[in-house]
Design a protein around this motif. Sequence first.
Motif, PDB file in Angstrom:
ATOM      1  N   GLY A  30       0.761  -1.238   0.000  1.00 21.52           N
ATOM      2  CA  GLY A  30       0.000   0.000   0.000  1.00 21.52           C
ATOM      3  C   GLY A  30       0.787   1.280   0.000  1.00 21.52           C
ATOM      4  N   ARG A  31       1.964   1.260  -0.613  1.00 17.46           N
ATOM      5  CA  ARG A  31       2.799   2.464  -0.686  1.00 17.46           C
ATOM      6  C   ARG A  31       2.927   2.911  -2.137  1.00 17.46           C
ATOM      7  N   LEU A  32       2.971   4.227  -2.341  1.00 16.60           N
ATOM      8  CA  LEU A  32       3.248   4.781  -3.662  1.00 16.60           C
ATOM      9  C   LEU A  32       4.374   5.793  -3.526  1.00 16.60           C
ATOM     10  N   TRP A  33       5.348   5.666  -4.420  1.00 16.49           N
ATOM     11  CA  TRP A  33       6.523   6.524  -4.415  1.00 16.49           C
ATOM     12  C   TRP A  33       6.656   7.222  -5.758  1.00 16.49           C
ATOM     13  N   VAL A  34       7.336   8.381  -5.738  1.00 11.95           N
ATOM     14  CA  VAL A  34       7.657   9.071  -6.986  1.00 11.95           C
ATOM     15  C   VAL A  34       9.048   9.693  -6.865  1.00 11.95           C
ATOM     16  N   THR A  35       9.791   9.625  -7.952  1.00 14.24           N
ATOM     17  CA  THR A  35      11.042  10.356  -8.067  1.00 14.24           C
ATOM     18  C   THR A  35      10.912  11.332  -9.225  1.00 14.24           C
ATOM     19  N   ARG A  36      11.412  12.540  -9.043  1.00 11.51           N
ATOM     20  CA  ARG A  36      11.370  13.555 -10.099  1.00 11.51           C
ATOM     21  C   ARG A  36      12.752  13.786 -10.690  1.00 11.51           C
ATOM     22  N   ASP A  37      13.761  12.982 -10.257  1.00 14.39           N
ATOM     23  CA  ASP A  37      15.133  13.163 -10.731  1.00 14.39           C
ATOM     24  C   ASP A  37      15.803  11.817 -11.006  1.00 14.39           C
ATOM     25  N   LEU A  38      15.022  10.877 -11.520  1.00 15.50           N
ATOM     26  CA  LEU A  38      15.512   9.576 -11.946  1.00 15.50           C
ATOM     27  C   LEU A  38      16.198   8.802 -10.820  1.00 15.50           C
ATOM     28  N   GLY A  39      15.600   8.871  -9.629  1.00 20.27           N
ATOM     29  CA  GLY A  39      16.044   8.026  -8.548  1.00 20.27           C
ATOM     30  C   GLY A  39      17.003   8.634  -7.551  1.00 20.27           C
ATOM     31  N   GLN A  40      17.438   9.861  -7.772  1.00 23.70           N
ATOM     32  CA  GLN A  40      18.321  10.484  -6.787  1.00 23.70           C
ATOM     33  C   GLN A  40      17.591  10.743  -5.480  1.00 23.70           C
ATOM     34  N   HIS A  41      16.322  11.114  -5.576  1.00 26.31           N
ATOM     35  CA  HIS A  41      15.496  11.341  -4.395  1.00 26.31           C
ATOM     36  C   HIS A  41      14.115  10.710  -4.645  1.00 26.31           C
ATOM     37  N   TRP A  42      13.559  10.079  -3.603  1.00 24.99           N
ATOM     38  CA  TRP A  42      12.235   9.479  -3.679  1.00 24.99           C
ATOM     39  C   TRP A  42      11.322  10.079  -2.620  1.00 24.99           C
ATOM     40  N   SER A  43      10.056  10.267  -2.969  1.00 26.27           N
ATOM     41  CA  SER A  43       9.052  10.762  -2.025  1.00 26.27           C
ATOM     42  C   SER A  43       7.945   9.727  -1.907  1.00 26.27           C
ATOM     43  N   GLU A  44       7.615   9.340  -0.675  1.00 26.96           N
ATOM     44  CA  GLU A  44       6.484   8.442  -0.442  1.00 26.96           C
ATOM     45  C   GLU A  44       5.219   9.293  -0.389  1.00 26.96           C
ATOM     46  N   VAL A  45       4.374   9.174  -1.389  1.00 23.79           N
ATOM     47  CA  VAL A  45       3.215  10.058  -1.516  1.00 23.79           C
ATOM     48  C   VAL A  45       1.910   9.395  -1.081  1.00 23.79           C
ATOM     49  N   LEU A  46       1.915   8.067  -0.904  1.00 23.77           N
ATOM     50  CA  LEU A  46       0.787   7.349  -0.330  1.00 23.77           C
ATOM     51  C   LEU A  46       1.319   6.215   0.533  1.00 23.77           C
ATOM     52  N   HIS A  47       0.647   5.952   1.642  1.00 29.04           N
ATOM     53  CA  HIS A  47       0.989   4.790   2.459  1.00 29.04           C
ATOM     54  C   HIS A  47      -0.263   4.352   3.222  1.00 29.04           C
ATOM     55  N   GLY A  48      -0.243   3.141   3.743  1.00 24.87           N
ATOM     56  CA  GLY A  48      -1.410   2.624   4.447  1.00 24.87           C
ATOM     57  C   GLY A  48      -2.589   2.375   3.539  1.00 24.87           C
ATOM     58  N   GLN A  49      -2.349   2.204   2.248  1.00 29.06           N
ATOM     59  CA  GLN A  49      -3.406   1.964   1.268  1.00 29.06           C
ATOM     60  C   GLN A  49      -3.562   0.462   1.026  1.00 29.06           C
ATOM     61  N   PRO A  50      -4.604   0.065   0.273  1.00 27.70           N
ATOM     62  CA  PRO A  50      -4.663  -1.330  -0.187  1.00 27.70           C
ATOM     63  C   PRO A  50      -3.546  -1.604  -1.202  1.00 27.70           C
ATOM     64  N   TRP A  51      -3.489  -2.832  -1.635  1.00 28.11           N
ATOM     65  CA  TRP A  51      -2.540  -3.271  -2.661  1.00 28.11           C
ATOM     66  C   TRP A  51      -2.626  -2.324  -3.864  1.00 28.11           C
ATOM     67  N   VAL A  52      -1.486  -1.783  -4.298  1.00 27.87           N
ATOM     68  CA  VAL A  52      -1.460  -0.893  -5.461  1.00 27.87           C
ATOM     69  C   VAL A  52      -1.388  -1.752  -6.715  1.00 27.87           C
ATOM     70  N   THR A  53      -2.477  -1.821  -7.442  1.00 21.34           N
ATOM     71  CA  THR A  53      -2.521  -2.668  -8.627  1.00 21.34           C
ATOM     72  C   THR A  53      -1.929  -1.990  -9.850  1.00 21.34           C
ATOM     73  N   ARG A  54      -2.103  -0.677  -9.977  1.00 26.33           N
ATOM     74  CA  ARG A  54      -1.557   0.016 -11.141  1.00 26.33           C
ATOM     75  C   ARG A  54      -1.365   1.491 -10.846  1.00 26.33           C
ATOM     76  N   VAL A  55      -0.214   2.022 -11.280  1.00 24.67           N
ATOM     77  CA  VAL A  55      -0.032   3.466 -11.348  1.00 24.67           C
ATOM     78  C   VAL A  55       0.208   3.809 -12.808  1.00 24.67           C
ATOM     79  N   THR A  56      -0.502   4.807 -13.298  1.00 24.82           N
ATOM     80  CA  THR A  56      -0.407   5.226 -14.691  1.00 24.82           C
ATOM     81  C   THR A  56      -0.020   6.692 -14.735  1.00 24.82           C
ATOM     82  N   ALA A  57       1.097   6.991 -15.376  1.00 24.73           N
ATOM     83  CA  ALA A  57       1.555   8.374 -15.497  1.00 24.73           C
ATOM     84  C   ALA A  57       0.698   9.112 -16.524  1.00 24.73           C
ATOM     85  N   ASP A  58       0.390  10.356 -16.238  1.00 19.92           N
ATOM     86  CA  ASP A  58      -0.356  11.189 -17.170  1.00 19.92           C
ATOM     87  C   ASP A  58       0.530  11.457 -18.388  1.00 19.92           C
ATOM     88  N   PRO A  59       0.096  11.086 -19.594  1.00 20.44           N
ATOM     89  CA  PRO A  59       0.943  11.291 -20.774  1.00 20.44           C
ATOM     90  C   PRO A  59       1.124  12.758 -21.143  1.00 20.44           C
TER      91      PRO A  59
END
Length: 225
Positions: A86-115
């Motif tokens: 139940g965690r969702l992370w995002v990096t805005r610099d190709l992995g140099q820094h990561w931010s946990e933007v969701l936690h305590g959620q159900p199983w994350v089945t899919r994240v889709t980036a806005d094209p």
Amino acid sequence: MTSFDSATTADRRNWFTPVQFDPVDPRVLYYGGNRLNRSADGGAIWEPISPDLTGGPGRDTYPYGTITTVAAARDGVTVWAGTDDGRLWVTRDLGQHWSEVLHGQPWVTRVTADPRDPSGAWVALSGYRSGSPLPHLLHTDDAGRTWTDLSGNLPQAPVNDVLSGDDGRLYAATDQGMFARTARGWHRLGSGLPLVPVSGIAYDHAAHRLVAATFGRGFYVIRVS
């Protein structure tokens, strides 16, 4: 033939280990174990670009602790990763820094980036393992700082996939079929589609149609415009 398992750095891997192509550069791939790996040469050489993004094996009520979904944005530096705990992370610099933007959620089945916007993403979740029958579908347009619940009138079932079509519509694959979102809410798609779980969807840009993969009933094509 290259074995991704032996070439990547991971302590644990999900049954459906996510492997994601970069949307712009086909030589770039992402592979999610418990850490996110990246290859810039078509999968020959991999390097980890994240720490362990999960809570670890056996913690809380979750036995595994693996990445379940990965989505790279079109800017080449923004990458999203979701986990089975139940965690969702995002990096805005190709992995140099990561931010946990969701936690305590159900199983994350899919994240889709806005094209169209690298700070935007949709997140689908399944609450079955945690005992929730409710649909879970979220959206952010500010890199995960705030979220909007888009589940609306979706049926009480897991949401397995989500994408934005060329027509600007949002499409969701659920355990009770396929749905499209309009100003009046969600409506069911596919008159010939059986009432079975749809595990994944892809958008055929040339033919303006959806290809839906079902559990046990094969593939279906749904024309949407």
